[in-house]
Motif scaffolding. Structure first.
Motif, PDB file in Angstrom:
ATOM      1  N   VAL A  43       1.298  -2.025   6.000  1.00  0.00           N
ATOM      2  CA  VAL A  43       0.611  -1.900   4.388  1.00  0.00           C
ATOM      3  C   VAL A  43       2.913  -2.696   3.703  1.00  0.00           C
ATOM      4  CG1 VAL A  43       0.801  -0.554   2.188  1.00  0.00           C
ATOM      5  CG2 VAL A  43       0.090   0.415   4.927  1.00  0.00           C
ATOM      6  N   SER A  65      -3.181  -6.119   8.381  1.00  0.00           N
ATOM      7  CA  SER A  65      -2.685  -5.467   6.952  1.00  0.00           C
ATOM      8  C   SER A  65      -3.498  -5.265   5.640  1.00  0.00           C
ATOM      9  CB  SER A  65      -1.491  -6.557   6.577  1.00  0.00           C
ATOM     10  OG  SER A  65       0.072  -6.680   6.861  1.00  0.00           O
ATOM     11  N   LEU A  66      -2.318  -4.052   4.999  1.00  0.00           N
ATOM     12  CA  LEU A  66      -3.176  -3.626   4.110  1.00  0.00           C
ATOM     13  C   LEU A  66      -1.685  -4.011   2.782  1.00  0.00           C
ATOM     14  CD1 LEU A  66      -4.900  -2.537   2.159  1.00  0.00           C
ATOM     15  CD2 LEU A  66      -3.588  -0.128   2.493  1.00  0.00           C
ATOM     16  N   ALA A  83      -0.248  -3.777  -0.587  1.00  0.00           N
ATOM     17  CA  ALA A  83      -0.357  -3.072  -1.991  1.00  0.00           C
ATOM     18  C   ALA A  83       0.116  -3.902  -3.533  1.00  0.00           C
ATOM     19  CB  ALA A  83       0.242  -1.747  -2.087  1.00  0.00           C
ATOM     20  N   LEU A  91       0.397   4.899  -3.112  1.00  0.00           N
ATOM     21  CA  LEU A  91       0.732   4.961  -1.912  1.00  0.00           C
ATOM     22  C   LEU A  91       0.836   5.492  -0.915  1.00  0.00           C
ATOM     23  CD1 LEU A  91       1.737   2.115  -0.101  1.00  0.00           C
ATOM     24  CD2 LEU A  91       3.761   2.484  -1.440  1.00  0.00           C
TER      25      LEU A  91
END
Length: 468
Positions: free
Chosen positions: A31, A42-43, A45, A89
């Motif tokens: 992340v 991936s993430l 944010a 998150l």
């Protein structure tokens, strides 16, 4: 991060899916909050910062391989949209840590957090796979990002926790509930924001209040405000320090000729000799804290002592010692500064520089409020008492207080000088340094005084230093 589908993540964070063709697609990578660090799986944010809005880089992140974006609004690519990205998150980190069941070690304190965290990480890595806070990413964003790097193999998760007010640590512990909580000290860092040391102690003690009954509070026996936190926890208490009643303690503390601490480590099950590769006697307390955590996690004392003796510096600009080809030694401790760490660094400089000329290149200490003048004056005076050869105070008002303290302490103060900025300090040092000199560079991070150390070590690009 452990593999999670977008549908699972949306449920965990309470978000709505937008433009997601396959909710079963999995996030298998990290992340990240910087689109330049996106890798396949991936993430991303997206945070809206003061100068940059991550939402504007959503497509860049997606095209770089991000499976989706965690966002506060639809962004035209696969996204999980939430009201609060930071809160989401944190919720994701909390659930991942819960599923992993890993031992969480949390630590806080006014000074020495990052150095101690680095020691704990290096010791525990000998024991089992360990994930730890990189650098000092110890806030509401950095902590969950660190926790989310844990995998199914991770046995120990070591998390540094910072605080700028009451309730901050309690919030962080809610994201990653610790079983072991370590409080290093209560000093004067950020005292201008807290209002006093008692308020700082109140905030730091939030860590031990949340520990479970089968947990462990590791407390500094040599700091009265930390020792006094024992009644605030239902967990078992382990004391570390040089006090006779400390469970994990040091005896026969001494410094090598190079200024590196050596001592006998005592634990309830035995003792062993330690000689640190780090510089300065203040690292003894940090090493004892690390030893207490490792002992609690089942490591034998001989293994702990060996790991401590082999541990180095993992984070940049924290007592980084480099000797130039001409024999000048540069000590770059410019990442941050408060009164306690300033005093520790000056004592380390005095020990390292015996028989040599020593230079203390010091800048302002931030966030001291009404205590600022007195604390800067005291640091200047201490430099005189330790017989540092020359003080170079860099900056504006606070630097003048450093120089004034040195001058008022005695005739040596005439050897102190006040310069306006980093470039002026570099110019002075380049003209006056000679082989064998030892130079300490230290100030609060916002001042950027590390540029002085870097310029002295690589010949420095003067324009780069001046451009800060």
């Amino acid at each position: 991060m452990i593999a999670l589908s977008l549908a699972e993540i949306a449920e965990i964070v309470g978000g709505q899916s937008y433009d997601i063709p396959d909710p079963s697609a999995q996030v298998t990578g990290s992340v990240v909050i910087d689109s330049r660090r996106v890798a396949p799986g991936s993430l991303f944010a997206a945070f809206a910062g003061e100068h940059v809005d991550g939402h504007d880089y959503a497509r860049v992140a997606y095209e770089a391989g991000a499976v989706a974006v965690l966002a506060a609004r639809p962004v035209g690519v696969p996204a999980i949209v939430v009201d609060d990205v930071q809160g989401a998150l944190g919720a994701l980190a909390r659930e991942v840590v819960r599923r992993l069941g890993t031992d969480v070690v949390a630590l806080t304190g006014s000074s020495g957090k990052t150095s101690t965290k680095d020691l704990i990480a290096q010791v525990l890595q000998r024991h089992a796979p360990t994930v730890y806070t990189p650098g000092s990413l110890n806030n509401e964003i950095g902590l969950p990002l660190t926790a989310l790097t844990a995998t199914s193999e991770t046995r120990h998760l070591v998390l540094e926790m910072g605080a700028r007010g009451i309730g901050h640590i309690r919030y962080l512990t809610g994201l990653t509930p610790p079983r072991i909580g370590l409080v290093l000290n209560v000093g004067t860092a950020h005292i201008g924001e807290f209002g006093g040391r008692e308020q700082i102690a109140e905030a730091k003690g939030e860590l031990v209040e949340v520990l479970p009954q089968d947990g462990c509070a590791v407390l500094n026996a040599d700091d009265p405000l930390v020792r006094a936190m024992a009644p605030r926890t239902k967990a078992r208490v382990v004391l570390f320090g040089e006090a006779e009643d400390a469970d994990v303690r040091a005896e026969n503390v001494r410094l090598t000729e190079a200024g590196q601490p050596s001592f006998k480590l005592h634990t309830p099950s035995g003792c062993s000799d330690v000689t640190l590769r780090l510089y300065g006697e203040h690292h003894v307390s940090n090493a004892l804290a690390a030893a207490a955590v490792a002992y609690e996690l089942g490591m034998p004392v001989d293994e702990i002592a060996l790991a401590l003796s082999e541990a180095g510096t993992l984070s940049r600009w924290r007592m980084e010692v480099t000797e130039r080809p001409d024999g000048v030694t540069v000590v770059n401790d410019a990442y941050n500064a408060n009164p306690e760490s300033m005093r520790a660094a000056l004592r380390a400089l005095a020990a390292m520089g015996k028989g040599h000329r020593t230079w203390a290149v010091l800048g302002p200490m931030a966030e001291l409020g009404d205590e600022s003048l007195a604390e800067h004056d005291a640091v200047g005076r201490l430099a005189v008492r330790l017989n540092v050869s020359k003080l170079v105070a860099v900056g504006d008002r606070e630097a003048s207080w450093l120089q004034l303290g040195a001058y008022n302490e005695g005739s040596w103060g005439e050897e102190s000088v006040h310069v306006s900025d980093a470039q002026a300090a570099v110019d002075l040092l380049r003209s006056e340094l000679r082989p064998g000199d030892v130079v300490l560079v230290k100030a609060s991070r916002s001042i950027g005084l590390e540029r002085v150390a870097l310029a002295l070590l690589d010949g420095g690009v003067e324009g780069e230093v001046a451009a800060r």
